[in-house]
Design a protein around this motif. Structure first.
Motif, PDB file in Angstrom:
ATOM      1  N   HIS A 127       2.439  15.267   3.799  1.00 44.73           N
ATOM      2  CA  HIS A 127       3.585  14.487   4.279  1.00 44.73           C
ATOM      3  C   HIS A 127       3.130  13.389   5.246  1.00 44.73           C
ATOM      4  O   HIS A 127       2.326  13.641   6.136  1.00 44.73           O
ATOM      5  CB  HIS A 127       4.600  15.398   4.973  1.00 44.73           C
ATOM      6  CG  HIS A 127       5.946  14.768   5.059  1.00 44.73           C
ATOM      7  ND1 HIS A 127       6.288  13.910   6.076  1.00 44.73           N
ATOM      8  CD2 HIS A 127       7.030  14.822   4.228  1.00 44.73           C
ATOM      9  CE1 HIS A 127       7.521  13.480   5.877  1.00 44.73           C
ATOM     10  NE2 HIS A 127       8.002  14.024   4.758  1.00 44.73           N
ATOM     11  N   PRO A 128       3.638  12.135   5.064  1.00 44.08           N
ATOM     12  CA  PRO A 128       3.170  11.015   5.910  1.00 44.08           C
ATOM     13  C   PRO A 128       3.417  11.243   7.410  1.00 44.08           C
ATOM     14  O   PRO A 128       2.677  10.696   8.235  1.00 44.08           O
ATOM     15  CB  PRO A 128       3.954   9.804   5.390  1.00 44.08           C
ATOM     16  CG  PRO A 128       4.927  10.303   4.394  1.00 44.08           C
ATOM     17  CD  PRO A 128       4.578  11.693   4.025  1.00 44.08           C
ATOM     18  N   HIS A 139       0.219  10.207  10.563  1.00 42.86           N
ATOM     19  CA  HIS A 139       0.497   8.975  11.331  1.00 42.86           C
ATOM     20  C   HIS A 139       1.010   7.856  10.438  1.00 42.86           C
ATOM     21  O   HIS A 139       0.563   6.710  10.524  1.00 42.86           O
ATOM     22  CB  HIS A 139      -0.741   8.567  12.138  1.00 42.86           C
ATOM     23  CG  HIS A 139      -1.204   9.681  13.023  1.00 42.86           C
ATOM     24  ND1 HIS A 139      -0.825   9.802  14.340  1.00 42.86           N
ATOM     25  CD2 HIS A 139      -1.947  10.773  12.743  1.00 42.86           C
ATOM     26  CE1 HIS A 139      -1.339  10.911  14.845  1.00 42.86           C
ATOM     27  NE2 HIS A 139      -2.019  11.526  13.888  1.00 42.86           N
ATOM     28  N   GLY A 140       1.934   8.224   9.554  1.00 39.79           N
ATOM     29  CA  GLY A 140       2.596   7.219   8.733  1.00 39.79           C
ATOM     30  C   GLY A 140       1.920   6.917   7.409  1.00 39.79           C
ATOM     31  O   GLY A 140       2.441   6.147   6.612  1.00 39.79           O
ATOM     32  N   VAL A 141       0.756   7.546   7.179  1.00 42.73           N
ATOM     33  CA  VAL A 141       0.041   7.269   5.921  1.00 42.73           C
ATOM     34  C   VAL A 141       0.310   8.415   4.932  1.00 42.73           C
ATOM     35  O   VAL A 141       0.193   9.582   5.288  1.00 42.73           O
ATOM     36  CB  VAL A 141      -1.485   7.142   6.161  1.00 42.73           C
ATOM     37  CG1 VAL A 141      -2.217   6.879   4.852  1.00 42.73           C
ATOM     38  CG2 VAL A 141      -1.769   6.045   7.173  1.00 42.73           C
ATOM     39  N   LEU A 142       0.667   8.063   3.714  1.00 45.84           N
ATOM     40  CA  LEU A 142       0.806   9.081   2.672  1.00 45.84           C
ATOM     41  C   LEU A 142      -0.599   9.402   2.156  1.00 45.84           C
ATOM     42  O   LEU A 142      -1.292   8.511   1.648  1.00 45.84           O
ATOM     43  CB  LEU A 142       1.705   8.559   1.541  1.00 45.84           C
ATOM     44  CG  LEU A 142       1.867   9.492   0.331  1.00 45.84           C
ATOM     45  CD1 LEU A 142       2.479  10.832   0.735  1.00 45.84           C
ATOM     46  CD2 LEU A 142       2.728   8.823  -0.748  1.00 45.84           C
ATOM     47  N   VAL A 143      -1.025  10.659   2.312  1.00 47.80           N
ATOM     48  CA  VAL A 143      -2.385  11.043   1.922  1.00 47.80           C
ATOM     49  C   VAL A 143      -2.326  11.957   0.706  1.00 47.80           C
ATOM     50  O   VAL A 143      -1.602  12.958   0.696  1.00 47.80           O
ATOM     51  CB  VAL A 143      -3.125  11.758   3.087  1.00 47.80           C
ATOM     52  CG1 VAL A 143      -4.514  12.215   2.635  1.00 47.80           C
ATOM     53  CG2 VAL A 143      -3.252  10.833   4.291  1.00 47.80           C
ATOM     54  N   MET A 162       0.841  -1.196   0.000  1.00 43.54           N
ATOM     55  CA  MET A 162       0.000   0.000   0.000  1.00 43.54           C
ATOM     56  C   MET A 162       0.875   1.244   0.000  1.00 43.54           C
ATOM     57  O   MET A 162       1.779   1.372   0.817  1.00 43.54           O
ATOM     58  CB  MET A 162      -0.935   0.004   1.192  1.00 43.54           C
ATOM     59  CG  MET A 162      -2.189   0.765   0.869  1.00 43.54           C
ATOM     60  SD  MET A 162      -3.199   1.007   2.309  1.00 43.54           S
ATOM     61  CE  MET A 162      -2.508   2.538   2.906  1.00 43.54           C
ATOM     62  N   HIS A 163       0.599   2.132  -0.916  1.00 41.97           N
ATOM     63  CA  HIS A 163       1.439   3.315  -1.097  1.00 41.97           C
ATOM     64  C   HIS A 163       0.791   4.586  -0.542  1.00 41.97           C
ATOM     65  O   HIS A 163       1.408   5.358   0.164  1.00 41.97           O
ATOM     66  CB  HIS A 163       1.747   3.471  -2.593  1.00 41.97           C
ATOM     67  CG  HIS A 163       2.560   4.684  -2.930  1.00 41.97           C
ATOM     68  ND1 HIS A 163       1.996   5.825  -3.436  1.00 41.97           N
ATOM     69  CD2 HIS A 163       3.896   4.932  -2.808  1.00 41.97           C
ATOM     70  CE1 HIS A 163       2.954   6.731  -3.626  1.00 41.97           C
ATOM     71  NE2 HIS A 163       4.111   6.207  -3.254  1.00 41.97           N
TER      72      HIS A 163
END
Ligand SMILES: [Zn+2]
Ligand SMILES: [Zn+2]
Length: 422
Positions: free
Chosen positions: A118-119, A123-127, A76-77
């Motif tokens: 920015h991820p 919380h670590g997710v690229l949005v 998942m990107h």
């Protein structure tokens, strides 16, 4: 800000191998494949209901997807959220100190505008934020047509938007959404297209859009877009409000006659066309000035009562000839006395169909608006009218169509369609 899940981006190192799972095992349907040159990536979209999976394959070793896969392996990107206004969403995030990868939107797949958060902030997710391309081509151009000795000029008072379900009555969304794709609030874009008829002596305008009196709350509800409006359009046609001799109302709903009056210098409401006489149907006037719960929101007194007060209003009955070749014809249905305008010269006929065929998509007889007070009357009128329009090659004007002003109704192998002229 309002954000809706648009798609989930998945980095793959071997597209064919990934399709063997996502397409063949899961049974997801491939919608499209597109190469996004700026990202050096090929994107394959799979339908997952209201959102999609976007399989991302690098097309070059220096692609961000190649780097991602190198570092973390396929997987998942990003998740993408759809927003109506990406500039406003970015401003909203900036104002809250959120770190962005893209300060400005850039072109993404399918003509959309995109920007990444920015991820570290999510919380670590690229949005990804995505503003989809406007699917309906909006068209404001002034269009001219000669009908016998008459000159017809179609104008624009900009656009608004109404609930797609209400615009198509009992017709299911799955049938109309392909023709007029709705926005995230389920609204479809609609034009406002008054028509000028000139015979060398007299200049008539039929309807005049919603005008400039709408308050900001209503403007938001109706998605009003009048960046280009009737004054611009008149000027582009080489006309001004002073040139109009007769103003005719198809009926008295705000999206047709809002432009009949304006706020004058001292704040009082005055006729918008200073030298014109105004014509409305007598029984429609009675209904409009005695509204009930069902039609009150459409009949705004400020649009027409000042005309009576100024002594410029003439009320007429069914079939009245306004000038030679231009006459009222009652269609009923939408309102009991809704009128279409029959325009005839040199053996040819044009029809300003107003809210009888609000758009060219409303051609099928049962595609009747939920707004219509008497839909069975609309249906009966449409049935007879469509046959007449095909046989006699009427040129039809579509007042609310976002991307077509006029065309001919044709029939081939039992199928009806519109051949666009303007
Ligand atoms: Zn109406
Ligand atoms: Zn209307």
């Amino acid at each position: 800000m309002k954000a809706v899940l648009d798609h989930v981006g998945i980095a793959v190192s071997d597209l064919q191998a990934s399709l063997a799972f996502f397409r063949d095992v899961l049974g997801l349907h491939v919608e499209a494949t597109e190469e996004i040159a700026s990202q050096r990536v090929r994107a394959t979209f799979l339908d997952t209901g209201h959102s999609t999976f976007e399989l991302l394959e690098a097309t070059s070793p220096d692609s961000p997807i190649a780097k991602f896969a190198e570092k973390r392996g396929p997987g998942m990107h990003h998740v993408a959220l759809r927003v109506d206004d990406i500039e406003a969403a970015l401003a909203h995030l900036r104002a809250r100190g959120i770190r962005l990868i893209d300060d400005k939107p850039r072109p993404g797949a399918e003509g959309a505008l995109v920007a990444f958060i920015h991820p570290s902030q999510a919380h670590g997710v690229l949005v990804e934020l995505k503003q989809p391309a406007q699917k309906v081509q909006r068209f404001t151009t002034v269009g001219r047509h000669t009908l016998g000795s008459l000159e017809l000029v179609t104008l624009s008072d900009g656009f608004f938007a109404l609930d797609g379900g209400a615009m198509f009555g009992v017709v299911p969304r799955t049938l109309w959404e392909k023709r007029l794709p709705p926005d995230d609030a389920n609204r479809i874009p609609l034009g406002m297209r008054p028509l000028i008829v000139r015979d060398g002596k007299t200049t008539i305008i039929i309807d005049a859009g919603c005008g400039d009196k709408m308050d900001s709350k209503s403007a938001q509800i109706y998605g009003l877009d009048r960046r280009y409006h009737l004054d611009h359009s008149l000027a582009d046609a080489g006309l001004s409000g002073e040139d109009i001799d007769i103003v005719v109302a198809s009926h008295l709903h705000f999206d047709h006659v809002g432009g009949f009056t304006k706020i004058g210098k001292d704040g009082a409401l005055v006729p918008r066309f200073p030298k014109a006489k105004y014509i409305a149907h007598r029984a429609e006037w009675e209904d409009a000035t005695h509204p009930h719960e069902r039609n009150r929101a459409s009949y705004l007194q400020e649009n027409f009562v000042p005309l009576k007060d100024a002594g410029v209003l003439t009320l007429v009955d069914d079939g009245t000839e306004i000038v030679p070749g231009v006459r009222y014809r009652r269609s009923g249905g939408h309102t009991p006395n809704h009128q279409v305008l029959m325009i005839e010269s040199g053996g040819k006929t044009a029809v300003f169909t107003a809210d009888m065929y609000p758009t060219s998509v409303h051609i099928p007889d049962p595609w009747v608006m939920g707004y219509d007070l008497y839909p069975m009357d609309t249906l009966a009128f449409k049935r007879a009218f469509a046959r007449e329009a095909v046989e006699r090659e009427y040129l039809l004007f579509f007042e609310h169509d976002p991307s077509m002003a006029a065309g001919y109704l044709r029939e081939k192998d039992g199928k009806r369609f519109v051949e666009r002229l303007i």
